[in-house]
Scaffold this motif. Structure first.
Motif, PDB file in Angstrom:
ATOM      1  N   SER A   1     -11.509 -34.217   8.954  1.00  0.00           N
ATOM      2  CA  SER A   1     -10.906 -34.521   7.523  1.00  0.00           C
ATOM      3  C   SER A   1      -9.318 -34.484   7.907  1.00  0.00           C
ATOM      4  O   SER A   1      -8.555 -35.294   7.180  1.00  0.00           O
ATOM      5  CB  SER A   1     -11.158 -33.535   6.476  1.00  0.00           C
ATOM      6  OG  SER A   1     -10.786 -32.183   7.029  1.00  0.00           O
ATOM      7  N   ASP A   2      -9.107 -33.994   8.798  1.00  0.00           N
ATOM      8  CA  ASP A   2      -7.388 -33.917   9.250  1.00  0.00           C
ATOM      9  C   ASP A   2      -7.157 -35.179  10.468  1.00  0.00           C
ATOM     10  O   ASP A   2      -5.959 -35.114  10.752  1.00  0.00           O
ATOM     11  CB  ASP A   2      -7.111 -32.741   9.916  1.00  0.00           C
ATOM     12  CG  ASP A   2      -7.522 -31.513   8.997  1.00  0.00           C
ATOM     13  OD1 ASP A   2      -6.909 -31.790   7.853  1.00  0.00           O
ATOM     14  OD2 ASP A   2      -7.565 -30.404   9.223  1.00  0.00           O
ATOM     15  N   GLY A   3      -8.215 -35.860  10.831  1.00  0.00           N
ATOM     16  CA  GLY A   3      -7.827 -37.037  11.750  1.00  0.00           C
ATOM     17  C   GLY A   3      -7.951 -36.579  13.153  1.00  0.00           C
ATOM     18  O   GLY A   3      -7.903 -37.443  14.001  1.00  0.00           O
TER      19      GLY A   3
ATOM     20  N   ALA B   1     -16.970 -42.967  10.581  1.00  0.00           N
ATOM     21  CA  ALA B   1     -15.472 -42.553  10.647  1.00  0.00           C
ATOM     22  C   ALA B   1     -15.344 -41.059  10.314  1.00  0.00           C
ATOM     23  O   ALA B   1     -14.575 -40.519  11.290  1.00  0.00           O
ATOM     24  CB  ALA B   1     -14.515 -43.097   9.716  1.00  0.00           C
ATOM     25  N   THR B   2     -15.846 -40.721   9.053  1.00  0.00           N
ATOM     26  CA  THR B   2     -15.468 -39.174   8.911  1.00  0.00           C
ATOM     27  C   THR B   2     -16.990 -38.675   8.116  1.00  0.00           C
ATOM     28  O   THR B   2     -17.885 -39.259   8.029  1.00  0.00           O
ATOM     29  CB  THR B   2     -14.377 -38.957   7.878  1.00  0.00           C
ATOM     30  OG1 THR B   2     -14.769 -39.772   6.796  1.00  0.00           O
ATOM     31  CG2 THR B   2     -13.396 -39.430   8.485  1.00  0.00           C
ATOM     32  N   ALA B   3     -17.008 -37.395   7.956  1.00  0.00           N
ATOM     33  CA  ALA B   3     -17.966 -36.856   7.132  1.00  0.00           C
ATOM     34  C   ALA B   3     -18.289 -37.448   5.643  1.00  0.00           C
ATOM     35  O   ALA B   3     -19.467 -37.888   5.346  1.00  0.00           O
ATOM     36  CB  ALA B   3     -17.859 -35.163   6.972  1.00  0.00           C
TER      37      ALA B   3
END
Length: 894
Positions: free
Chosen positions: A505-507, A221-223
């Motif tokens: 991180s900001d989507g 999904a994210t780092a």
């Protein structure tokens, strides 16, 4: 091979292995020790060149180069770069440029006339070389010296083997070829690519077939999710026995994007995760101490910053250690202390009895404040005075790495070794380090477009039109990233997992790297998916809800949540056992009008604030405007001071409008000075507008005179019931005398905003100032909100005698409306009945929500369920009202 003491010892001639990076050299030395290969030396090519050059020669390291540039930059005329010398990034940019030019073999002095920018860089190089230690030389100078000592190569190195290197900087290539003409040199490429310039026949090139690992492609999904999945994967390999920690590597071309995630997860996972490139210097206590000092010097004094610095430095020798333990408790909690003047005023008010150990340490604190107040101009003496040991070393290193004005950024970029042994630990590293030191199981993170490979950028000081990028940087990062990726795939023995993040991180959505083309189909990893192997106990419990449900913490949490969803009142809503000692203790204390209001309108908040001593978290930011409560406090401070001045000058009753205005202006200046010293203030323009508003309201309050008493004496902020006097002015009674509400069981104390007493002491006016708007309808108790008029009138009568006539009112300054209480005695009887009911309810265990719970002005609403005003309070309202019984009737009072 010989035998000594029963052990076989491998005796051989001196041999040399050239490797790239600390990790590769560590692992090669460990392997040599295990194989007892005596006479083998492992070094980088730069170290080989320096040893051959002799005379204690050594290449220019980053730290020395930064220090030299920092020293010569202010005094060196750089022509068109003079305007950039003081900028925060100049030292770093100059270091990068000189390193690139030296590695590429660009002769800056010979080309200085080609462009003014080259002239500037050549002047800087001249100045730097003049202050470097004599034995420290540029790569080109080391090569020249080494070429003159080639006869010693055989003795110094013996046969040379180059391992794990795919390319060599142009400045070193002539020396390598010259050495190869005298000494056997073997370039052990393995499955790696081999540079074209090696095809001279002088160097033996050893190639092997590439490895054939298993390839897996995943998306997270994210780092942060990538980091979690990487540790789960590593834990699975270790727990299954498939791999040792030393067989596993996690890598990225931009490890800084993941460092904070891995640092936090490492502690939770209880895994020895070694950061090959080092951890941030601010991850240790000493680094935090240096960062705290930088924060104060850069952003100014404040109580929050001072408390942080004191907590970090109190364990080290220095001024803070000399202060008594817990000294910060003497600081007023609501005072920002944002200037040296406010600190000095506070210190001057303190006596020896105020300090924890009974000794006056004001002089020591004054010296610390005086040093810190100088700001970044005193960075060097401040560090030398306040820091000690490793913290001081870090501080001086940061000052060398950049200007004092950017200390916080410099400290954030510094790194240190994490103390773990790289050869036996799971490793987190840059991709370049992994390419030089392969492992059997590898997970590559950050395979997103524009992130791996990275884009090629021009040098910050020598643009492409001055020196072509391909000449200045013949090994650009984008090309190196692609080469390292290919090398890792070819040298990994068992498994390669290719990972990317779907969003930042900001989507925002992130694209796939072009390096993933032709790789296996991507596996979609869900952020809330249940892992096969958890990386920590927390991860395991969240992945096994059945197990988690049995834990005491989960049982308590689940019970609380279920009780919150029910309509009836439960122990999780404030019900306690009858006659609880905490309830009795807080009810027996002396109360104020504010605490009694909270008891009537929010029993749960009353217990939280006065029983459990809960407080709303302080906001460290300065307010944009003062809230209603703070505005009222400031007006009261101003009125009290102005009234004392007027009374000292003959009395308010005979003062002219001009005298009142002068007194108010002077009082506002003094109140503002004290406010700025002890509390946060808005921006200057808004603050000045606020003070103008305070003066206007104060003039209205003092000029309002619908009734003048003969021979009147006016008092402000009059203490009663044991409240500490705020000034030296004598009150009209014994301020320590107890005041008890009849038939209610409560003692009260507080401050009366304004009290006017006639000369014959037979009449008194009691006024409570309001800075808000007048209510539309007439009010008496206003549902329990307005208790002051009645309680203060009763206090005056109790302290001055029953024969005095009292007039109590609320004066709304903005509307100049005076709302008088028509029947103080009857209202007191009504209040006493409500207070008896509230007291009985609390003693019976009914510390439940009230009409103000979760409202706009409920400071403790954060402790309620989320969005309590719209959900929880509405659900529980009927049951709470029923539980309160007679104690809730006050909400309907006019």
């Amino acid at each position: 091979m010989t035998q000594q003491g029963g052990n076989a010892v491998n005796i051989s001639v001196r041999r040399t292995v050239i490797a790239h990076g600390r990790l590769a050299m560590r692992e090669l030395r460990l392997a040599a020790a295990r194989e007892r290969r005596h006479g083998l030396q492992v070094m980088s090519f730069e170290q080989l060149a320096a040893r051959l050059a002799g005379g204690l020669s050594r290449p220019v390291d980053d730290e020395t180069l930064r220090g030299s540039i920092q020293a010569v930059l202010p005094e060196t005329a750089l022509g068109e770069l003079d305007s950039l010398k003081a900028l925060p990034g100049m030292v770093g940019a100059a270091v990068d440029t000189l390193h690139k030019a030296w590695r590429a073999g660009v002769d800056l002095q010979a080309r200085a006339a080609e462009h003014p920018r080259l002239t500037s860089i050549a002047r800087l190089e001249d100045a730097v070389l003049a202050v470097l230690p004599p034995a420290m030389m540029r790569p080109a100078d080391i090569v020249v010296a080494a070429l003159q000592r080639l006869d010693h190569a055989v003795t110094l190195f013996g046969p040379i083997e180059i391992v794990g290197i795919t390319e060599l900087s142009p400045c070193w290539r002539p020396l390598l070829l010259a050495i190869a003409a005298r000494v056997q040199v073997r370039w052990n490429a393995g499955p790696r690519s081999v540079p074209d310039w090696l095809d001279t026949g002088l160097i033996e090139v050893a190639r092997t077939e590439p490895q054939a690992p298993e390839f897996v492609t995943v998306s997270a999904a994210t780092a942060y999710h990538e980091a979690i999945e990487a540790l789960r994967w590593a834990r699975q390999l270790i727990a299954s026995g498939e791999a040792e920690p030393s067989d596993i590597a996690i890598a990225s071309v931009t490890p800084g994007d993941y460092d904070d995630h891995f640092l936090a997860l490492r502690a939770d996972a209880n895994l020895d995760l070694h950061f090959v490139h080092g951890v941030k210097i601010t991850a240790c206590r000493e680094g935090q101490a240096a960062a705290a000092l930088a924060d104060i010097l850069l952003r100014g004094l404040s109580q929050t910053r001072m408390r942080r610095l004191s907590a970090l430095l109190s364990v080290y020798p220095g001024p803070f250690r000399a202060l008594p333990e817990g000294w910060a408790r003497i600081l007023p909690t609501d005072a920002p202390l944002a200037s040296s003047e406010s600190w000095i005023r506070l210190i001057e008010r303190l006596t020896a009895a105020d300090w924890p150990d009974g000794a006056d340490h004001g002089a020591a604190v004054r010296d610390i404040i005086g040093l810190l107040a100088q700001g970044v101009t005193a960075a060097e003496p401040a560090g030398a005075t306040l820091l000690h040991g490793r913290a001081l070393v870090i501080w001086r290193k940061a000052l060398l790495a950049g200007p004092a004005a950017s200390l916080d950024l410099t400290l954030e970029s510094l790194r240190q070794d994490d103390g773990l042994d790289a050869c036996v630990s799971l490793a987190w590293m840059p991709a370049s380090a992994l390419a030089a030191s392969p492992r059997r199981f590898v997970r590559l993170l950050g395979l997103n477009s524009s992130r791996w490979p990275r884009g090629i950028s021009e040098d910050r000081l020598l643009s492409d039109h001055i020196v072509p990028t391909i000449e200045l940087d013949p090994l650009p990062v984008g090309v190196a990233d692609r080469r390292d990726f290919g090398t890792i795939l070819a040298t990994t023995g068992r498994q390669v997992v290719l990972s990317r993040a779907r969003r930042d991180s900001d989507g925002r959505l992130l694209g796939r790297s072009t390096l993933l083309q032709g790789q296996p189909e991507e596996t979609y990893l869900r952020r809330n998916g249940v892992p096969d192997y958890a990386f920590s106990e927390t991860d395991r419990l969240t992945a096994r809800p059945l197990e988690f449900r049995g834990l005491p913490q989960a049982l308590a949490t689940s019970a609380c949540w279920r009780d919150w969803q029910r309509d009836e009142m439960t122990p999780h809503d404030g019900l306690v056992r009858p006659d609880h000692p905490v309830m009795r203790a807080i009810l027996d204390r002396t109360q104020s009008a504010s605490s009694l209001r909270q008891l009537l309108r929010n029993p749960l908040g009353f217990v939280w604030q006065y029983g459990l001593r809960w407080r709303a978290p302080e906001n460290g930011d300065d307010p944009l405007v003062l809230d209603a409560l703070a505005m009222g406090d400031l007006v009261h401070m101003t009125l009290d001071r102005a009234l004392r001045v007027l009374e000292a000058g003959g009395g308010l009753s005979v003062a002219t409008a001009e005298q009142v205005a002068r007194a108010v202006d002077g009082a506002a200046i003094e109140a503002a000075r004290l406010w700025e010293a002890e509390r946060a203030v808005p921006p200057r323009i808004i603050w000045q507008r606020t003070l103008d508003d305070v003066c206007d309201l104060s003039n209205r309050a003092l000029a309002f005179g619908d009734e003048r008493l003969p021979g009147v004496r006016a008092y402000g902020e009059v203490p009663f019931g044991g409240a500490e006097p705020k000034t030296d002015a004598a009150p009209p009674w014994d301020a320590a005398a107890s005041v008890e509400i009849p038939d209610a069981g409560f003692r009260i104390a507080g401050y009366i905003d304004r009290l006017d007493i006639s000369g014959d002491t037979r009449r008194a006016l009691v006024r409570d100032y309001k800075t808000g708007r007048k209510p539309k309808d007439s009010i008496i108790l206003d549902g329990g909100k307005e208790l002051q008029r009645c309680l203060y009138a009763f206090a005056v009568k109790a302290l001055l005698g029953d024969d005095i006539e009292i007039s109590a009112s609320l004066l709304y300054l903005r509307d100049e409306a005076d709302l008088r209480l028509e029947d103080p005695e009857g209202t007191l009887v009504e209040i006493a009945a409500y207070l008896r009911a509230a007291r009985a309810n609390l003693l019976s265990g009914g510390a439940v929500i009230g009409i103000d719970t979760g409202g706009t002005y409920d400071d403790l609403a954060f402790a309620l369920p989320a969005n309590a005003g719209a959900t929880y309070c509405k659900r529980k309202s009927a049951a709470a009202t029923e539980r309160l019984g007679a104690a809730a009737r006050v909400w309907e009072a006019q």
